[in-house]
Each structure stands twice: as C-alpha cells, then as structure tokens.
Enzyme design. Structure first.
Site, PDB file in Angstrom:
ATOM      1  N   GLN A 110      39.289  31.115  33.430  1.00  0.00           N
ATOM      2  CA  GLN A 110      40.644  31.634  33.632  1.00  0.00           C
ATOM      3  C   GLN A 110      41.697  30.567  33.365  1.00  0.00           C
ATOM      4  O   GLN A 110      41.389  29.388  33.168  1.00  0.00           O
ATOM      5  CB  GLN A 110      40.789  32.156  35.063  1.00  0.00           C
ATOM      6  CG  GLN A 110      40.417  31.142  36.134  1.00  0.00           C
ATOM      7  CD  GLN A 110      40.288  31.768  37.513  1.00  0.00           C
ATOM      8  OE1 GLN A 110      41.068  31.472  38.413  1.00  0.00           O
ATOM      9  NE2 GLN A 110      39.274  32.610  37.694  1.00  0.00           N
ATOM     10  N   HIS A 112      46.183  29.807  34.325  1.00  0.00           N
ATOM     11  CA  HIS A 112      47.408  30.236  35.004  1.00  0.00           C
ATOM     12  C   HIS A 112      48.628  29.885  34.158  1.00  0.00           C
ATOM     13  O   HIS A 112      48.654  28.819  33.523  1.00  0.00           O
ATOM     14  CB  HIS A 112      47.556  29.555  36.371  1.00  0.00           C
ATOM     15  CG  HIS A 112      46.357  29.714  37.253  1.00  0.00           C
ATOM     16  ND1 HIS A 112      45.825  30.936  37.577  1.00  0.00           N
ATOM     17  CD2 HIS A 112      45.594  28.785  37.884  1.00  0.00           C
ATOM     18  CE1 HIS A 112      44.788  30.764  38.373  1.00  0.00           C
ATOM     19  NE2 HIS A 112      44.619  29.476  38.565  1.00  0.00           N
ATOM     20  N   GLU A 129      47.708  24.361  40.869  1.00  0.00           N
ATOM     21  CA  GLU A 129      46.884  24.179  42.048  1.00  0.00           C
ATOM     22  C   GLU A 129      46.150  22.839  41.960  1.00  0.00           C
ATOM     23  O   GLU A 129      46.038  22.249  40.874  1.00  0.00           O
ATOM     24  CB  GLU A 129      45.884  25.325  42.195  1.00  0.00           C
ATOM     25  CG  GLU A 129      44.934  25.464  41.016  1.00  0.00           C
ATOM     26  CD  GLU A 129      44.217  26.815  40.980  1.00  0.00           C
ATOM     27  OE1 GLU A 129      44.741  27.793  41.551  1.00  0.00           O
ATOM     28  OE2 GLU A 129      43.144  26.885  40.367  1.00  0.00           O
ATOM     29  N   HIS A 187      39.914  26.833  33.291  1.00  0.00           N
ATOM     30  CA  HIS A 187      39.129  26.270  34.384  1.00  0.00           C
ATOM     31  C   HIS A 187      38.236  27.317  35.030  1.00  0.00           C
ATOM     32  O   HIS A 187      38.453  28.524  34.887  1.00  0.00           O
ATOM     33  CB  HIS A 187      40.054  25.662  35.442  1.00  0.00           C
ATOM     34  CG  HIS A 187      40.977  26.660  36.080  1.00  0.00           C
ATOM     35  ND1 HIS A 187      42.149  27.083  35.485  1.00  0.00           N
ATOM     36  CD2 HIS A 187      40.897  27.340  37.255  1.00  0.00           C
ATOM     37  CE1 HIS A 187      42.748  27.962  36.254  1.00  0.00           C
ATOM     38  NE2 HIS A 187      42.003  28.138  37.350  1.00  0.00           N
ATOM     39  N   ARG A 207      42.374  36.159  33.380  1.00  0.00           N
ATOM     40  CA  ARG A 207      40.929  36.021  33.236  1.00  0.00           C
ATOM     41  C   ARG A 207      40.578  36.124  31.748  1.00  0.00           C
ATOM     42  O   ARG A 207      40.917  37.098  31.080  1.00  0.00           O
ATOM     43  CB  ARG A 207      40.223  37.102  34.054  1.00  0.00           C
ATOM     44  CG  ARG A 207      38.716  36.919  34.180  1.00  0.00           C
ATOM     45  CD  ARG A 207      38.098  38.024  35.029  1.00  0.00           C
ATOM     46  NE  ARG A 207      38.590  38.014  36.403  1.00  0.00           N
ATOM     47  CZ  ARG A 207      39.139  39.055  37.003  1.00  0.00           C
ATOM     48  NH1 ARG A 207      39.288  40.202  36.364  1.00  0.00           N
ATOM     49  NH2 ARG A 207      39.539  38.961  38.252  1.00  0.00           N
TER      50      ARG A 207
END
Length: 333
Positions: A110, A112, A129, A187, A207
């Site tokens: 996936q 972001h 994150e 990642h 995804r």
C-alpha cells in the site's frame, strides 16, 4: 469552561489520561495483542489496537480517573487549549492517531498520499506514519519502498504480470527499529511483526496488491491502483529509516522529526521530573518495562504496551519505574 453540548464542566482538573483501546479485526491479524501485552481482544483476528483516536468511526474513551467514560471529542470541546495546547488550533481537530499493529500475515502492499493530494482528491488529511518495532520473529521482514531503478512503467508491468514482489525493497527488522513511512512510500508489514504506529489522524490508504487473498465472504479486497500510481515515490528505497535505532542506550533519544510530529524514546530508571508547558500535548506508549506517571499525589500505572496522553496544561508531573517510553509531540502545519 462549560460546553452545553456535552453537559460537563471542565472545572474537573485534567490529569494524565489513559483510554480504552479500540480493537480492529483484520484479515492479517491474530491474537498477538493479547499474548504480548495482555490486551483483552474480542476476536481471534485482531490486527490493530487503536490506542488513542479521535475519529467519528473510532472514538477513544477515558478509562481511569474522574473523567472515566468521557470521549476524547468531549474533552477537546470542554477543555480546548488546556488539553491540546496553545500551539495546536482546536478548530483543526485532533492531529494524531496512535495504534499498535499485530501482523500475523503480510499486509497488503500500500501507499499513502500527502496532504496536498489528499485535500484535493479525498477532502482529507494525508498520512505520514512512523513504525517502531516492538516485537519481530527472527528473520521477519517489512516492505519499505521500491528497489533502485524501478520506474513507473516497470512497476505497472510487474503488477499486471503478477511479479510485483520483484520491485519491492524488503528489510529485515528487529525490536527497537524505527521506520518513517512518509507519503508516497510503498510499504507493508511482514508476518511476525508487531509495531507501534504514530501517525497523522487519517485513515487514507491506497491498496496496490493483496497477494490474491479473499475476505471472509470469498471476495478480493478493493484495490486503488490508479490513485496509488499518482502518489508513489519511484526514487528507490527511502534513505530515512532502515534501522534508525536498535535498542535505546541513551536517556533521551530523538527517533524522528517530521513536518507533522516528532518522536523520541525516553529511558526511565527511578523517577524523572517533567513539565508540561501548555504549548502542546504528548502521546506516549511503553515500549519496554513498566512504571507509571505521578501527578498531584496520584499514580497512574503503565506497563509494556500501554498508552497515555499528557494534557498540555497540567504543569509538573513525573515518570517513574524501569521502562522505555515512546513520546510523540504534534507540530503545527
């Protein structure tokens, strides 16, 4: 201060806050959160414990002290800057989300988006994150970016031909490792890894590939390939991360400093006096050992895997015990 919407007075003094975890069932989850931390998970396929969250679909509730039963949303409405800090605008909402992830199987591949793309196309915050590895089975690995030389064309071709694994940069991990996952980094956690995840308050994920898995109804989970290709960083493996730290050997150690938050490790032995200056709150998680937080004659125990929030305006307090704490500080963007 009194907020009629919620019907309580903020004359109840703030104190170090603990919240009930919110457990999320995931196809790749298991029972590790119960086995490793003693968390009372409700099912056998729990992949995530949302430790501190302020979202309409996942709202944290105070678990100890005079404010037990109050939601984080209620506290923000009632206390405002006293809780969040003078540097954190109340009108922008709660900026962070703290989770623990238990990967009993590999996660989907996936990516972001960043803030600008997310705002334009999703009306949302982006998502950066940081993973702190709490536990890893020997040889456990993560997917962390793409191999050098992987272009968009090669990536698309490999994806269409079922060869995507050839493009992915894999890294062996061990407890104490830190991996910043910034926007655009492809990642996935590998099987046998448990991480603490500090992130922006966003649940936006594209995804790319899911290993031909089917959900409990026999259907493949949705993919978001078109959007993912617009945000993936094709410059090779990330230079930031890659086992930034393996074990904490200093009293205080900066693990990550980014645009949205910073993360440090604090090794406590005995009792350490602290001061909350009123500028910003702090989210914390115990990564090793056990101890607690002392405030105005009260002691709030925290053990390995427990999380907590230090309100911005409580002034003097102290950490005690024999433990290592991960402390996350928000930044104004």
């Amino acid at each position: 201060m009194f907020d009629p919407k919620y019907g309580f007075s903020s004359r109840i003094g703030l104190y170090p806050l603990k919240f009930d975890p919110l457990f999320m069932e995931r196809i790749w989850g298991g029972t590790g959160l119960g086995e490793e931390f003693g968390k009372k998970i409700p099912k056998a396929k729990i992949g995530e414990s949302w430790e501190i969250s302020c979202r309409q679909d996942a709202m944290s509730i105070v678990s100890e002290g005079p404010l037990t039963g109050r939601t984080l949303e209620e506290l923000i409405a009632g206390y405002g800057p006293e809780l969040l800090g003078t540097e954190i605008p109340v009108e922008r909402g709660f900026p962070l989300l703290l989770k623990i992830l238990d990967a009993q199987d590999v996660l989907s591949v996936q990516v972001h988006p960043g803030d600008e793309f997310a705002a334009q196309y999703e009306h949302s915050l982006g998502k950066t994150e940081v993973w702190y590895v709490l536990k890893a089975k020997p040889g456990a690995r993560i997917i962390y970016g793409l191999k050098s030389g992987i272009t968009r064309q090669r990536f698309v071709e490999a994806l269409s031909e079922g060869r995507l694994a050839e493009c992915l940069n894999e890294v062996e991990v061990r407890p104490g490792d830190v991996y910043p996952v910034t926007a655009g980094v492809v990642h996935a956690l590998g099987a046998g890894v448990i991480v603490a995840e500090f992130q922006q308050n966003s649940d936006l994920t594209y995804r790319v590939y899911d290993w031909q898995r089917l959900d409990d109804r026999g259907n493949p989970r949705p993919l978001h390939i078109d959007r993912a290709l617009q945000v993936i960083n094709f410059s090779g493996p990330p230079t930031q991360g890659k086992s930034v730290v393996a074990g904490i050997d200093q009293e205080r150690q900066l693990l990550y400093r980014g645009q949205h938050f910073s993360l440090e490790a604090f090794k406590v032995s005995g009792e350490e006096s602290m001061l909350s200056t009123g500028k910003h709150f702090v989210l914390g998680l115990v990564s090793q050992g056990k101890g607690g937080i002392s405030y105005q004659g009260e002691r709030y125990k925290v053990n390995y895997g427990d999380s907590f929030m230090i309100p911005a305006g409580i002034g003097e307090y102290s950490f005690y015990g024999d433990c290592t704490l991960l402390l996350c500080t928000p930044k104004v963007v």
